[in-house]
Design an enzyme around this catalytic site. Structure first.
Site, PDB file in Angstrom:
ATOM      1  N   LYS A   1      -1.321   2.460 -21.682  1.00 48.93           N
ATOM      2  CA  LYS A   1      -2.312   3.250 -22.428  1.00 48.93           C
ATOM      3  C   LYS A   1      -2.860   4.294 -21.465  1.00 48.93           C
ATOM      4  CE  LYS A   1      -6.433   2.867 -25.303  1.00 48.93           C
ATOM      5  NZ  LYS A   1      -6.887   4.174 -24.910  1.00 48.93           N
TER       6      LYS A   1
ATOM      7  N   ARG B   1      -6.789  15.056 -31.373  1.00 51.18           N
ATOM      8  CA  ARG B   1      -7.008  13.907 -32.250  1.00 51.18           C
ATOM      9  C   ARG B   1      -7.782  14.313 -33.500  1.00 51.18           C
ATOM     10  NH1 ARG B   1     -10.656  10.507 -33.626  1.00 51.18           N
ATOM     11  NH2 ARG B   1     -10.467   8.272 -33.260  1.00 51.18           N
TER      12      ARG B   1
ATOM     13  N   GLU C   1      -5.546   3.001 -18.720  1.00 53.54           N
ATOM     14  CA  GLU C   1      -6.722   2.282 -19.238  1.00 53.54           C
ATOM     15  C   GLU C   1      -6.412   0.855 -19.636  1.00 53.54           C
ATOM     16  OE1 GLU C   1     -10.025   4.038 -22.037  1.00 53.54           O
ATOM     17  OE2 GLU C   1      -8.051   4.757 -22.591  1.00 53.54           O
TER      18      GLU C   1
ATOM     19  N   ARG D   1      -6.518   3.336 -38.813  1.00 53.57           N
ATOM     20  CA  ARG D   1      -6.737   2.457 -37.665  1.00 53.57           C
ATOM     21  C   ARG D   1      -6.010   1.179 -38.041  1.00 53.57           C
ATOM     22  NH1 ARG D   1      -9.836   2.831 -33.625  1.00 53.57           N
ATOM     23  NH2 ARG D   1     -11.048   4.533 -34.520  1.00 53.57           N
TER      24      ARG D   1
ATOM     25  N   GLU E   1       2.991  -0.782 -24.324  1.00 52.55           N
ATOM     26  CA  GLU E   1       3.113   0.533 -23.675  1.00 52.55           C
ATOM     27  C   GLU E   1       1.902   0.765 -22.793  1.00 52.55           C
ATOM     28  OE1 GLU E   1       3.207   3.419 -26.814  1.00 52.55           O
ATOM     29  OE2 GLU E   1       5.292   3.005 -27.314  1.00 52.55           O
TER      30      GLU E   1
ATOM     31  N   LYS F   1       2.318  -2.671 -29.853  1.00 48.43           N
ATOM     32  CA  LYS F   1       2.685  -2.140 -31.174  1.00 48.43           C
ATOM     33  C   LYS F   1       3.829  -2.948 -31.781  1.00 48.43           C
ATOM     34  CE  LYS F   1       1.663   2.549 -29.539  1.00 48.43           C
ATOM     35  NZ  LYS F   1       2.184   3.900 -29.276  1.00 48.43           N
TER      36      LYS F   1
ATOM     37  N   GLU G   1       0.109  11.818 -25.139  1.00 46.01           N
ATOM     38  CA  GLU G   1      -1.144  11.897 -24.409  1.00 46.01           C
ATOM     39  C   GLU G   1      -0.922  12.916 -23.289  1.00 46.01           C
ATOM     40  OE1 GLU G   1      -3.728  10.208 -25.506  1.00 46.01           O
ATOM     41  OE2 GLU G   1      -5.091   9.805 -23.846  1.00 46.01           O
TER      42      GLU G   1
ATOM     43  N   ARG H   1      -5.358  13.104 -26.471  1.00 48.15           N
ATOM     44  CA  ARG H   1      -4.245  13.035 -27.417  1.00 48.15           C
ATOM     45  C   ARG H   1      -3.744  14.442 -27.715  1.00 48.15           C
ATOM     46  NH1 ARG H   1      -3.806   8.259 -31.588  1.00 48.15           N
ATOM     47  NH2 ARG H   1      -1.679   8.551 -32.252  1.00 48.15           N
TER      48      ARG H   1
ATOM     49  N   LYS I   1      -5.033  -2.497 -28.937  1.00 49.09           N
ATOM     50  CA  LYS I   1      -5.246  -2.008 -27.564  1.00 49.09           C
ATOM     51  C   LYS I   1      -5.872  -3.118 -26.713  1.00 49.09           C
ATOM     52  CE  LYS I   1      -9.173   0.583 -29.419  1.00 49.09           C
ATOM     53  NZ  LYS I   1      -9.755   1.850 -29.756  1.00 49.09           N
TER      54      LYS I   1
HETATM   55  P1  ATP Z   1     -10.290   5.344 -31.193  1.00 46.68           P
HETATM   56  O1  ATP Z   1     -10.121   6.622 -31.843  1.00 46.68           O
HETATM   57  O2  ATP Z   1      -9.232   4.338 -31.427  1.00 46.68           O
HETATM   58  O3  ATP Z   1     -11.683   4.838 -31.147  1.00 46.68           O
HETATM   59  P2  ATP Z   1     -10.290   6.594 -28.785  1.00 46.68           P
HETATM   60  O4  ATP Z   1      -9.848   7.991 -29.055  1.00 46.68           O
HETATM   61  O5  ATP Z   1     -11.688   6.334 -28.397  1.00 46.68           O
HETATM   62  O6  ATP Z   1      -9.881   5.668 -29.848  1.00 46.68           O
HETATM   63  P3  ATP Z   1      -8.987   4.494 -27.607  1.00 46.68           P
HETATM   64  O7  ATP Z   1      -9.485   3.564 -28.604  1.00 46.68           O
HETATM   65  O8  ATP Z   1      -9.393   4.245 -26.238  1.00 46.68           O
HETATM   66  O9  ATP Z   1      -9.289   5.985 -27.830  1.00 46.68           O
HETATM   67  O10 ATP Z   1      -7.382   4.442 -27.734  1.00 46.68           O
HETATM   68  C1  ATP Z   1      -6.569   5.150 -28.563  1.00 46.68           C
HETATM   69  C2  ATP Z   1      -6.094   6.397 -27.844  1.00 46.68           C
HETATM   70  O11 ATP Z   1      -5.303   6.053 -26.704  1.00 46.68           O
HETATM   71  C3  ATP Z   1      -5.149   7.251 -28.641  1.00 46.68           C
HETATM   72  O12 ATP Z   1      -5.866   8.064 -29.524  1.00 46.68           O
HETATM   73  C4  ATP Z   1      -4.391   8.043 -27.583  1.00 46.68           C
HETATM   74  O13 ATP Z   1      -5.098   9.241 -27.310  1.00 46.68           O
HETATM   75  C5  ATP Z   1      -4.467   7.168 -26.357  1.00 46.68           C
HETATM   76  N1  ATP Z   1      -3.168   6.616 -25.904  1.00 46.68           N
HETATM   77  C6  ATP Z   1      -2.807   6.532 -24.619  1.00 46.68           C
HETATM   78  N2  ATP Z   1      -1.606   5.957 -24.495  1.00 46.68           N
HETATM   79  C7  ATP Z   1      -1.170   5.667 -25.732  1.00 46.68           C
HETATM   80  C8  ATP Z   1       0.004   5.047 -26.253  1.00 46.68           C
HETATM   81  N3  ATP Z   1       0.975   4.589 -25.454  1.00 46.68           N
HETATM   82  N4  ATP Z   1       0.094   4.893 -27.595  1.00 46.68           N
HETATM   83  C9  ATP Z   1      -0.891   5.346 -28.411  1.00 46.68           C
HETATM   84  N5  ATP Z   1      -2.023   5.927 -27.978  1.00 46.68           N
HETATM   85  C10 ATP Z   1      -2.172   6.088 -26.646  1.00 46.68           C
END
Ligand code: ATP
Length: 650
Positions: A304, A325, A456, A474, A302, A461, A357, A309, A480
C-alpha cells in the site's frame, strides 16, 4: 405500488406537455423534501416529479437532476457554484431595496440568507411583472455565473443573481440562494436522486403514451415482491452505470430511449477521458480479520503505497489526463507523468485507464519517499524543468484498454493484461509489488517488507471470485492493513472543520481549537465527532485561520447536527478535509456522529484526536462517513460493552 398509483404524473404535474418546467414546481418538491427526514418519502416525491417530466417534458430531466443535486454539470467538470456571501448579501439587499446593514443584521438573527430572501418582499416599484422562472433559466443562469472569472466578474455575477431574485416567487428565492451558496441543505443525497431516477424510469417507461398505472403495474407484477425485485435490479443497474459513466448528460438520454434500461450497461460503461470515482477499501484490525473475511477465496496482497491516487487516461488520439481520487484534473500537476507514458506503454496500446498511486521517488537512492515529501510539490500546475520531487507511478489496476472496459474481468486477468501491455521503467513506472500469500506468517513477512520499504501497509484483494473492479464503492473485496492498526491505533479519519474557538494565551489571534464532523451520506448532513486542538504548528494555525475566515457562516445549528451543549465561537461552511488520528472511539452524549446506530440518541466521539494533515484530494462529502465511524467503533479491539460512556475528553 399503491403509493405510486396515488400520484397522477400528468394531472398532478403542475405543468403541461410542451411547457418548460416552472422552477416553482421543482422548488415545491425541494420544500417538501426539506420538511421530512424519511428517505422513503424523499425518494417518492422525487420519483413522482421525474415521472411527470418523463411524460411531459423528457428533455428537461437532465436539468431537473442537476438542480436537485445542485451541480451545473458533471462532477468532474470542476465548475462549482459556491458564491461568496458578500456578493449574495449585496444581491439580496439590492433586489429587495434594503440596506446591506439591514440584511446583515437580519442574517445574524435568522442565520439563513435563503430564508431572508424568501421573506423579503421587494420594496422596489416594478413596472412589469417579470415572467415566472423556469428550470431552464435557473440552470443556464447558474452556468453563466459558474463560468465567470476575473476581476469584473463580481458585478456580473451580482447582476445575474439579482435578475433571478427579482423573478422569484413563493419559496423559489430560498432555493436559489442556497444553490448559489453551494449547498441546498435539505437532506437530499445524490444517491436518493439516482434511486428516484431508476424508479421513475421503471414505472413510467419513456416513449410510451401512458405510464404504468396501478392496474397495469398490478397485472405486470403479480406479487408486490416481484415489483420490489425488479426495482432492486433496476436500481443496481442504474447505480452501476452511473458509477462507470458519472455523467447525466450521457446517462439520461440512454435511459429515455425506448427499452433504454435493457441496454443500459452495454451503452453506459467506462469511457476513456471520463474519470470514474475509484474503488475504495475497507479497514481491518489486522491479519486475522483478513483471513476470516477471505476464507476459501483466492486473494492477493499488494504494497500500500503512500502517495496520491492517480487515474491515468489516454484516449485514442493520444491525449493523456491524470485525475485524483476526487476526479479533479491534475494533468497540469504531473507533466512528468505525461512525458513518461510513452516510455511505459508497449506499441499496441492505443487507449487505456490505469489506476495508480503517484509516489515521491528519490532517483539517487532508488527509494520511495514519504507522502510529506510529495506534498511539497506544487498543487495545481508546474513546468517540467521546475519539478523538484520526481514521482514514480505504481500501477495496481487496469480498467480499460484499447476501447474495451475491463472492470468486469477478474483482478487476475486485469493484472495479466496490464503486464502484457505496460512495461516497468526504473524510477518512472512499476507494478504495485504483490504476493499471493496464503497464511498469516507469509502475510506478516510481506507486511514487514512493505513497512520497511516506506509503504503504509498492505492492500489485500480478492483475486478471482468476486474480484471485479467496483468504481466508487468502498468494497469488502479490498481490505487494508495499515501499520498504525498494528501499533494499536485506530485508522485515521478524514474530518471536516465546521466550527472553531478563539485561541487564548499563545494562540491569541488565531483559532485555537476546531470542531470536526464526519459526513452522513443518508441525510446529507455533517455530524460532530470531536473538538481538536492538538497536532497543529503555529504556522498551520495561522494558515487555517486565514483559509477558513472567509467561510464563516452565521448560525449553523440548522445546517449541521450539533448538540446544544457544543458552543463554538464560530461556524464554517464545510470546505476542507483534515486527516486526524485518535487514541480510540467512544460513545458520547455530546457528539452526534453516527447517532442512533450504536445508541438510540448518543453518537460516537474520537478520544485524544490529533491533526495529521490536510486532504486536498477529498471533498467534504468524501470525509469519513458516519457509517464508517460506527464501523470503526465496533471494530475496536477493546470491549465496548464495558466502556462506560466516556465523557468528552476535550
Ligand atoms: P479512503 O478513501 O479509503 O478513506 P484514503 O484515501 O484515506 O482512503 P486509505 O484508506 O489510506 O486512503 O487507502 C486507500 C488508498 O490507498 C487508495 O485510494 C490509493 O490511493 C492508495 N493505494 C496505495 N497502494 C494501493 C494499492 N496497491 N491498491 C489500491 N490502493 C492503493
Amino acid at each position: 405500488l399503491k403509493v405510486l398509483a396515488q400520484y397522477d404524473p400528468i394531472k398532478d404535474a403542475g405543468f403541461t406537455k410542451g411547457q418548460t418546467i416552472p422552477y416553482l414546481v421543482l422548488a415545491k418538491v425541494l420544500e417538501k423534501i426539506e420538511e421530512t427526514s424519511s428517505r422513503l418519502l424523499i425518494v417518492e416525491y422525487l420519483t413522482n416529479l421525474f415521472r411527470s417530466i418523463i411524460l411531459l417534458s423528457p428533455n428537461e430531466l437532465i436539468t431537473a437532476i442537476y438542480l436537485c443535486i445542485n451541480k451545473t454539470g458533471p462532477s468532474y467538470g470542476g465548475k462549482e457554484l459556491g458564491i461568496g456571501e458578500s456578493i449574495l448579501i449585496k444581491a439580496v439587499s439590492e433586489s429587495t431595496g434594503r440596506t446591506m446593514e439591514f440584511v446583515k443584521q437580519e442574517l445574524k438573527e435568522v442565520g439563513d440568507l435563503g430564508i431572508i430572501a424568501q421573506n423579503s418582499r421587494s420594496t422596489q416599484p416594478q413596472m412589469f411583472q417579470p415572467p415566472p422562472l423556469t428550470c431552464q433559466t435557473v440552470i443556464s443562469t447558474f452556468r453563466q455565473i459558474a463560468d465567470l472569472t476575473g476581476n469584473a466578474s463580481q458585478k456580473k455575477k451580482r447582476d445575474l443573481i439579482m435578475k433571478l431574485l427579482i423573478s422569484c416567487k413563493d419559496c423559489e428565492a430560498l432555493y436559489v440562494i442556497r444553490s448559489l451558496q453551494g449547498k441546498l441543505r435539505i437532506g437530499l443525497a445524490e444517491r436518493s436522486v439516482l434511486l428516484a431516477v431508476a424508479k421513475a424510469v421503471l414505472v413510467t417507461p419513456p416513449n410510451q403514451s401512458v405510464c404504468l398505472d396501478a392496474r397495469r403495474l398490478k397485472s405486470l407484477y403479480k406479487a408486490p415482491e416481484e415489483f420490489e425485485e425488479k426495482l432492486l435490479e433496476t436500481t443496481k443497474k442504474v447505480t452501476r452505470a452511473y458509477s462507470q459513466l458519472p455523467n447525466y448528460d450521457l446517462l439520461v438520454p440512454q435511459l429515455l430511449k425506448e427499452n433504454g434500461l435493457e441496454s443500459l450497461l452495454e451503452n453506459c460503461s467506462l469511457k476513456v477521458g471520463i474519470p470514474v470515482k475509484p474503488m475504495l477499501a475497507q479497514p481491518t484490525t489486522g491479519i486475522s480479520q483478513v483471513l476470516d473475511r477471505f476464507e476459501n477465496m483466492e486473494f492477493t496482497c499488494e504494497f500500500k503505497y503512500d502517495g496520491e491516487r492517480a487515474q491515468i487516461h489516454m484516449t485514442e488520439d493520444g491525449k493523456i489526463s491524470v485525475y485524483t481520487r476526487n476526479l479533479e484534473d491534475y494533468t497540469q500537476k504531473y507533466p512528468d507523468i505525461l512525458q513518461n507514458v510513452p516510455k511505459f506503454i508497449t506499441p499496441g496500446v492505443k487507449s487505456f485507464i490505469l489506476d495508480c498511486e503517484a509516489v515521491a521517488f528519490d532517483p539517487q537512492t532508488q527509494k520511495i519517499m514519504s507522502f510529506q515529501v510529495l506534498s511539497t510539490r506544487a498543487r495545481k500546475s508546474v513546468q517540467l524543468d521546475q519539478i523538484k520531487v520526481p514521482v514514480c507511478v505504481f500501477a495496481f489496476d487496469l480498467l480499460f484498454l484499447n476501447g474495451k472496459s475491463l472492470v468486469d474481468e477478474t483482478l487476475q486477468k486485469r493484472r495479466e493484461v496490464m503486464k502484457e501491455n505496460f512495461q516497468e521503467a526504473s524510477g518512472i513506472f512499476s507494478y504495485a509489488k504483490f504476493n499471493n500469500c496464503t497464511d498469516i506468517a507469509e502475510i506478516q513477512i510481506f507486511l514487514e517488507e512493505a513497512i520497511t520499504g516506506n509503504c503504509e501497509g498492505l492492500m489485500v484483494k480478492t483475486l478471482t471470485e468476486k474480484s471485479m473492479y467496483e468504481p466508487s464503492r468502498r468494497s469488502y473485496n479490498w481490505l487494508k492493513i495499515k501499520k498504525d492498526y498494528l501499533q494499536g491505533m485506530t485508522d485515521s479519519l478524514d474530518l471536516v472543520p465546521i466550527g472553531a474557538w478563539y485561541g487564548k494565551g499563545k494562540r491569541t489571534g488565531v483559532y485555537g481549537a476546531y470542531l470536526l464532523a464526519c459526513y452522513d451520506e443518508d441525510s446529507d448532513e455533517f455530524q460532530t465527532v470531536c473538538k481538536i486542538g492538538t497536532g497543529f504548528s503555529d504556522e498551520l494555525l495561522t494558515s487555517f485561520t486565514e483559509a477558513l475566515t472567509p467561510h464563516i457562516i452565521p448560525n449553523a445549528r440548522s445546517i449541521f447536527r450539533v448538540n446544544d451543549q457544543l458552543k463554538p465561537d464560530l461556524w464554517f461552511n464545510p470546505i476542507q478535509v483534515w486527516e486526524v488520528k485518535a487514541a480510540d472511539l467512544s460513545v458520547s452524549p455530546i457528539h452526534t456522529g453516527g447517532s442512533g446506530i450504536v445508541d438510540p440518541v448518543k453518537g460516537i466521539a474520537l478520544r485524544f484526536p490529533r491533526f495529521v494533515r490536510v486532504r486536498p484530494d477529498k471533498n467534504p462529502e468524501d470525509a469519513t462517513s458516519s457509517e464508517q465511524v460506527v464501523e470503526m467503533y465496533k471494530n475496536q479491539k477493546i470491549n465496548n460493552t464495558n466502556t462506560a460512556t466516556a465523557k468528552d475528553e476535550d
